[in-house]
Design a protein around this motif. Structure first.
Motif, PDB file in Angstrom:
ATOM      1  N   TYR A  32       0.832  -1.203   0.000  1.00 28.31           N
ATOM      2  CA  TYR A  32       0.000   0.000   0.000  1.00 28.31           C
ATOM      3  C   TYR A  32       0.867   1.254   0.000  1.00 28.31           C
ATOM      4  O   TYR A  32       1.967   1.278   0.536  1.00 28.31           O
ATOM      5  N   ALA A  33       0.345   2.302  -0.625  1.00 29.53           N
ATOM      6  CA  ALA A  33       1.063   3.578  -0.699  1.00 29.53           C
ATOM      7  C   ALA A  33       0.802   4.362   0.579  1.00 29.53           C
ATOM      8  O   ALA A  33      -0.181   5.096   0.698  1.00 29.53           O
ATOM      9  N   GLY A  34       1.684   4.216   1.550  1.00 31.29           N
ATOM     10  CA  GLY A  34       1.461   4.770   2.878  1.00 31.29           C
ATOM     11  C   GLY A  34       1.394   6.280   2.942  1.00 31.29           C
ATOM     12  O   GLY A  34       0.849   6.833   3.897  1.00 31.29           O
ATOM     13  N   MET A  52       3.342  -4.116   3.395  1.00 39.11           N
ATOM     14  CA  MET A  52       4.475  -3.228   3.159  1.00 39.11           C
ATOM     15  C   MET A  52       4.008  -1.867   2.658  1.00 39.11           C
ATOM     16  O   MET A  52       3.146  -1.777   1.786  1.00 39.11           O
ATOM     17  N   ASP A  53       4.608  -0.824   3.216  1.00 37.89           N
ATOM     18  CA  ASP A  53       4.383   0.536   2.754  1.00 37.89           C
ATOM     19  C   ASP A  53       5.334   0.791   1.581  1.00 37.89           C
ATOM     20  O   ASP A  53       6.560   0.762   1.740  1.00 37.89           O
ATOM     21  N   THR A  58      10.906   2.048  -4.997  1.00 37.62           N
ATOM     22  CA  THR A  58      10.852   2.352  -6.427  1.00 37.62           C
ATOM     23  C   THR A  58       9.912   1.374  -7.114  1.00 37.62           C
ATOM     24  O   THR A  58       9.484   0.359  -6.533  1.00 37.62           O
ATOM     25  N   LEU A  59       9.611   1.650  -8.381  1.00 41.40           N
ATOM     26  CA  LEU A  59       8.774   0.739  -9.164  1.00 41.40           C
ATOM     27  C   LEU A  59       9.432  -0.631  -9.280  1.00 41.40           C
ATOM     28  O   LEU A  59       8.762  -1.665  -9.160  1.00 41.40           O
ATOM     29  N   GLU A  61      11.492  -2.051  -7.153  1.00 43.43           N
ATOM     30  CA  GLU A  61      11.423  -2.739  -5.858  1.00 43.43           C
ATOM     31  C   GLU A  61      10.020  -3.279  -5.597  1.00 43.43           C
ATOM     32  O   GLU A  61       9.853  -4.397  -5.082  1.00 43.43           O
ATOM     33  N   THR A  62       9.023  -2.487  -5.953  1.00 41.28           N
ATOM     34  CA  THR A  62       7.645  -2.949  -5.773  1.00 41.28           C
ATOM     35  C   THR A  62       7.351  -4.156  -6.664  1.00 41.28           C
ATOM     36  O   THR A  62       6.739  -5.135  -6.226  1.00 41.28           O
ATOM     37  N   HIS A  63       7.804  -4.085  -7.899  1.00 42.01           N
ATOM     38  CA  HIS A  63       7.570  -5.203  -8.823  1.00 42.01           C
ATOM     39  C   HIS A  63       8.314  -6.455  -8.370  1.00 42.01           C
ATOM     40  O   HIS A  63       7.821  -7.573  -8.563  1.00 42.01           O
ATOM     41  N   ALA A  64       9.479  -6.268  -7.751  1.00 40.94           N
ATOM     42  CA  ALA A  64      10.231  -7.422  -7.240  1.00 40.94           C
ATOM     43  C   ALA A  64       9.432  -8.142  -6.159  1.00 40.94           C
ATOM     44  O   ALA A  64       9.441  -9.386  -6.087  1.00 40.94           O
ATOM     45  N   GLU A  65       8.730  -7.386  -5.321  1.00 38.08           N
ATOM     46  CA  GLU A  65       7.888  -8.006  -4.288  1.00 38.08           C
ATOM     47  C   GLU A  65       6.740  -8.773  -4.923  1.00 38.08           C
ATOM     48  O   GLU A  65       6.367  -9.863  -4.465  1.00 38.08           O
ATOM     49  N   ILE A  66       6.183  -8.221  -5.985  1.00 45.87           N
ATOM     50  CA  ILE A  66       5.097  -8.907  -6.695  1.00 45.87           C
ATOM     51  C   ILE A  66       5.603 -10.193  -7.346  1.00 45.87           C
ATOM     52  O   ILE A  66       4.951 -11.242  -7.283  1.00 45.87           O
ATOM     53  N   MET A  67       6.796 -10.122  -7.942  1.00 44.66           N
ATOM     54  CA  MET A  67       7.378 -11.306  -8.574  1.00 44.66           C
ATOM     55  C   MET A  67       7.651 -12.395  -7.540  1.00 44.66           C
ATOM     56  O   MET A  67       7.427 -13.589  -7.799  1.00 44.66           O
TER      57      MET A  67
END
Length: 263
Positions: A32-34, A52-53, A58-59, A61-67
């Motif tokens: 979520y975008a804190g 996670m906030d 970065t984009l 880093e966020t995509h890495a969490e999704i992957m």
């Protein structure tokens, strides 16, 4: 595995849709975008979920969490403020998901302009006063605006303006809009709509900048401009309930109705 782009609404947890609350409550990963979504909105995440906030991320880093979640076979609730279709920055995320062949869904949310109107207790589309709302923003230090999508062009319509990401540019808003709307045109600056410290400043194009400066508002605000915001009383009733204007759901004996097949 599915990534759900969830519209969290403007900040009030009670403005989450039932679907949004259900998805957040079921996903083992919640991003979520804190900076725009209060923690209370994602408090319904399941026990043990990875929450996670993403504000400092970065984009990539966020995509890495999704992957990583994708490899684990875990659904992800990607929670955005308001409605994801409005300045939600989901287009670039969706592009990456498509490249990686990851399924996604978008869950709409309550947009800030609708929540602001509700908090103000008024309609934004008043008959013969304002029948259009322009949702726009200003460039400033963020992504530039497409050619033609200028504040001047929108001002020429006389529509109600809902201006995002521009509260630090009140001087320019006053300069551009005054020739079209007049210095006494009503303005509302809605700060952190739906949060516990929400604030609404009412004024005109002539004095709203001073009020914003006095409250030291520099971000997370929506600017509404237009005559419909001024407590207009002498407007015509809508034709929807006019007894002299029958329609297919309220026919009048002896009056033939022509059904509009385009609606």
């Amino acid at each position: 595995m599915t990534v759900f782009f969830v519209g969290a609404g403007p900040g009030d947890p009670e403005l989450l849709t039932l679907k949004a609350a259900r998805i957040i409550g079921e996903c083992p990963v919640c991003l979520y975008a804190g900076s725009l979504v209060p923690p209370e909105v994602v408090a319904c995440a399941p026990e043990g979920a990875k929450v996670m906030d993403t504000a400092p991320m970065t984009l990539d880093e966020t995509h890495a969490e999704i992957m990583a979640a994708h490899k684990r076979g875990e659904d992800v609730a990607r929670v955005h403020s308001g409605d994801p279709s409005l300045y939600g920055a989901i287009a670039e995320q969706i592009r990456r998901l498509r490249e990686d062949e990851i399924d996604y869904q978008v869950v709409p949310g309550v947009p800030a302009y609708a929540a602001a109107a509700a908090a103000l207790g008024q309609e934004l589309t008043i008959p013969e006063v304002a029948q259009s709302i322009v949702l726009t923003r200003m460039s400033m230090q963020s992504t530039s605006m497409p050619e033609g999508e200028t504040l001047e062009n929108f001002a020429r319509t006389g529509a109600t303006l809902a201006i995002h990401l521009a509260v630090r540019n009140m001087r320019e808003i006053e300069r551009v809009l005054t020739p079209y709307y007049g210095a006494d045109c009503p303005v509302v600056v809605a700060y952190r709509v739906g949060w516990q410290d929400e604030l609404f400043l009412r004024g005109t194009l002539a004095d709203i900048r001073k009020k914003v400066r006095a409250e030291k508002i520099t971000r997370t605000a929506l600017i509404l401009v237009g005559p419909a915001l001024g407590g207009v009383r002498d407007f015509k009733d809508s034709a929807l309930y006019d007894p002299d204007k029958p329609h297919v759901l309220r026919p009048v004996a002896g009056v033939d109705l022509v059904e509009d097949h385009n609606t």
